[in-house]
Enzyme design. Structure first.
Site, PDB file in Angstrom:
ATOM      1  N   GLU A 184       0.826  -1.211   0.000  1.00 25.88           N
ATOM      2  CA  GLU A 184       0.000   0.000   0.000  1.00 25.88           C
ATOM      3  C   GLU A 184       0.862   1.263   0.000  1.00 25.88           C
ATOM      4  O   GLU A 184       0.559   2.235  -0.695  1.00 25.88           O
ATOM      5  CB  GLU A 184      -0.942   0.006   1.206  1.00 25.88           C
ATOM      6  CG  GLU A 184      -1.990  -1.100   1.206  1.00 25.88           C
ATOM      7  CD  GLU A 184      -3.105  -0.872   0.183  1.00 25.88           C
ATOM      8  OE1 GLU A 184      -3.101   0.167  -0.499  1.00 25.88           O
ATOM      9  OE2 GLU A 184      -3.987  -1.742   0.078  1.00 25.88           O
ATOM     10  N   ASP A 201      -4.818  -9.751  -8.375  1.00 25.94           N
ATOM     11  CA  ASP A 201      -5.077  -8.791  -9.451  1.00 25.94           C
ATOM     12  C   ASP A 201      -3.876  -8.048 -10.040  1.00 25.94           C
ATOM     13  O   ASP A 201      -3.503  -8.254 -11.201  1.00 25.94           O
ATOM     14  CB  ASP A 201      -6.135  -7.775  -8.987  1.00 25.94           C
ATOM     15  CG  ASP A 201      -5.876  -7.190  -7.603  1.00 25.94           C
ATOM     16  OD1 ASP A 201      -4.786  -7.388  -7.060  1.00 25.94           O
ATOM     17  OD2 ASP A 201      -6.779  -6.515  -7.072  1.00 25.94           O
ATOM     18  N   GLU A 228     -12.487   0.412  -9.860  1.00 22.22           N
ATOM     19  CA  GLU A 228     -12.098  -0.548 -10.905  1.00 22.22           C
ATOM     20  C   GLU A 228     -13.041  -0.570 -12.113  1.00 22.22           C
ATOM     21  O   GLU A 228     -12.589  -0.717 -13.257  1.00 22.22           O
ATOM     22  CB  GLU A 228     -11.979  -1.955 -10.304  1.00 22.22           C
ATOM     23  CG  GLU A 228     -10.816  -2.134  -9.365  1.00 22.22           C
ATOM     24  CD  GLU A 228     -11.071  -1.549  -7.979  1.00 22.22           C
ATOM     25  OE1 GLU A 228     -10.088  -1.290  -7.249  1.00 22.22           O
ATOM     26  OE2 GLU A 228     -12.260  -1.337  -7.618  1.00 22.22           O
TER      27      GLU A 228
END
Length: 611
Positions: free
Chosen positions: A240, A373, A507
């Site tokens: 992150e 992903d 997304e």
């Protein structure tokens, strides 16, 4: 038996009498010795004071000031007087301190601390200046005004939404990582180590710049210059912090040319390097910025690292090596790629878990949504960012996508194409909101596909975009759930209550933007506008924007969090969707997984790719 001892010749006839005399003698001697010792001590204490006995009188002072046998006794006396004066002065100062208030004392302490810090700064020259490197060609970073008045009006609305989100954070959460828009106060999560690192500021900088909100950008820059400190005792997520902070700072640097962003990115990157100190070189999920100690999430399969986390470092680390000349960053991410290339993959699929101690896969769970992903995304984008010279990355991407198509992509009974998840040898017919980015990825990777499959992958991207739009359209709020199923007669609908929330995720809109860029089909702008209106209607509150807990409820409750990625990604992709294609052209820019644009590096391969 004779029990009476006989005396040997020459032995004393009075043994007991002689023993008693010896004890008496000992007693007398002890008394004499005691008297002598008492006399000595008494002499020291009771003799009159004169210069010959000065050492005994001086006590501790004589330890501090060696006695000097000198005819000039005045010097010694003056030194002694000086010490006494110093003692008296110290006592007086202490009494004065005690008379002061607590606030006055704290102010004095802070002043002394500041003085020490200033002295340290003068002694410490600071970090070495970075080597000068050619700035990549930065093109089309502002304007992009669309020619159509109605499209311009929509774009202006998106900018207004960004301004509301930023202004609310500026007023109620400034310096905190995120904002609680209903409570109107700062918010943070464990991915930032519960420290105030201003995640929203760093994440939003490039969006502000692209939208032409330069005063707001300037405010953010000033905060970064004056307050962004990575020397805190905080345990943060390597993934992150890399995508949001390093990605955000690098993008702000490339867009604005302001050196402070580059310097801060490099300072942070150095703090992340200890996370790679594992037996395999696969980094820990978390690292303490101060101590450098790393560990993995407790919930991740037997202490494993996560594919989408250690596989989503390449873009930023390549740019770090380019900007610093330090090959360590590039070497770290290439080591990960080489290690993965040697490993067996069940059905050609990459499991989501890898143990950094043993180098073995954890639980055999494969997903193009959460946990997997962005690993696939970064394989493709490594190739694009290298000006399509990193052919190894492209080949790895193509092989992975082929396995995903074979094992994970299916069509529902209602004709919707979806990407399922492979768990314990079978396919789970569920797709997460996070997996909806893949429509845009397939479109982005269509050009350059093997066996002339460009048209096929563009079509696959369109089908995923359609499915994800359906997940929005089949809700009451016209906002998509966190996950949705394709079985038991239900399609593109969430079943569990804990999957019905929408937390301002980007997304689906990201895929609309990529599909618009590659096809210019007007439906993508229409779908994007539907999402923008729903966000503005159901997520907007007076203190910013909040996620909602149930997209199937006409009266939803808020989660009271304005995510930093809402400003970094959701609003940026919406703004680009209603801008002309000459704003941030894809030939020149590659967006990281937090939507931070990094320029394509048009370099001689020997400069970095063979580092």
């Amino acid at each position: 038996v004779n029990l009476i001892p006989t005396l040997s010749p020459g032995a004393s006839s009075f043994p007991h009498h002689r023993a008693t005399l010896r004890l008496s003698e000992k007693f007398i001697l002890l008394l004499i010795l005691s008297a002598f010792i008492t006399l000595c001590f008494g002499a020291f204490f009771f003799l009159p004071d004169n210069s010959k006995h000065k050492r005994f009188d001086l006590g501790l002072e004589d330890v501090l000031i060696p006695h000097i046998d000198s005819p000039k006794e005045g010097k010694h006396e003056s030194l002694r007087d000086k010490i006494r004066a110093d003692h008296e002065r110290a006592l007086q100062e202490a009494k004065e301190k005690l008379r002061k208030s607590r606030e006055e004392l704290q102010a004095e302490i802070q002043t002394e601390k500041n003085k020490v810090m200033e002295d340290l700064k003068k002694k410490d020259p600071g970090p070495k200046p970075l080597p000068p490197v050619p700035m990549p060609k930065v093109v089309s970073v502002s304007d992009g005004e669309p020619p159509e008045p109605d499209v311009k009006e929509k774009r202006d609305k998106i900018r207004e939404m960004m301004k509301h989100a930023w202004d609310s954070y500026r007023q109620y959460g400034w310096g905190h990582n995120e904002l609680k828009p209903l409570a109107k106060k700062g918010h943070s999560t464990n991915i930032f180590g519960n420290s105030q690192l201003g995640a929203t500021i760093v994440d939003a900088l490039d969006t502000l710049y692209i939208m032409g909100l330069h005063e707001e950008f300037k405010d953010g820059q000033e905060w970064v210059e004056q307050n962004l400190d990575f020397g805190v005792n905080a345990e943060v997520s390597v993934f992150e912090v890399n995508i949001r902070f390093i990605g955000g700072l690098l993008a702000a640097y490339y867009l604005s040319g302001q050196e402070v962003f580059k310097l801060k990115a490099v300072q942070l990157a150095e703090k992340l390097l200890p996370a790679f100190n594992t037996p395999t070189g696969i980094p820990w999920a978390m690292v303490n910025l101060k101590s450098g100690v790393g560990r993995n999430w407790g919930w991740a399969s037997a202490g494993s690292s996560i594919l989408a986390e250690f596989g989503t470092l390449h873009m930023e680390f390549v740019h770090l090596t380019y900007l610093t000349g330090n090959p360590a960053y590039y070497q770290k991410v290439m080591h990960i790629r080489k290690l993965l290339a040697k490993m067996d993959r069940p059905n050609g699929l990459y499991p989501n878990y890898l143990n950094p101690r043993t180098g073995r896969w954890g639980q055999h769970h494969t997903s193009v949504g959460g946990l997997g992903d962005s690993f696939y995304e970064y394989l493709l984008k490594a190739w694009l960012m290298s000006d399509k010279t990193d052919t190894e990355a492209r080949k790895t991407y193509d092989d992975a996508i082929e396995a995903i198509e074979r094992h994970l992509i299916r069509k529902s009974n209602g004709g919707l194409t979806f990407i399922g998840e492979w768990k314990n040898g079978h396919l789970e017919r569920k797709m997460g909101h996070l997996a909806c980015f893949a429509g845009g990825m397939f479109a982005l990777g269509a050009d350059g596909s093997p066996d002339d499959k460009a048209g096929h992958y563009l079509q696959l991207g369109a089908e995923i975009a359609h499915t994800c739009h359906e997940s929005y359209d089949r809700t009451v709020l016209k906002l998509g759930p966190e996950a949705f199923k394709f079985d038991s007669g239900l399609e593109a609908v969430a079943v569990r209550q804990n999957e019905k929330y929408y937390i301002l995720r980007p997304e689906v809109i990201e895929t609309y933007w990529y599909m618009w860029r590659f096809t210019h089909d007007p439906k993508y702008r229409q779908w994007g506008w539907e999402a923008a209106q729903a966000i503005d209607k159901y997520c907007r509150v007076s203190g910013g924007f909040s996620g909602v807990k149930d997209v199937y409820s006409s009266n939803p409750t808020y989660d009271d969090v304005q995510q930093s990625f809402f400003l970094a990604e959701t609003l940026k992709y919406l703004y680009l969707l209603f801008s002309s294609d000459d704003l941030m052209p894809l030939e020149s820019w590659v967006f990281n997984t937090e939507a931070h644009p990094l320029p394509v590096l048009h370099l001689d391969r020997t400069l970095i790719w063979n580092c």
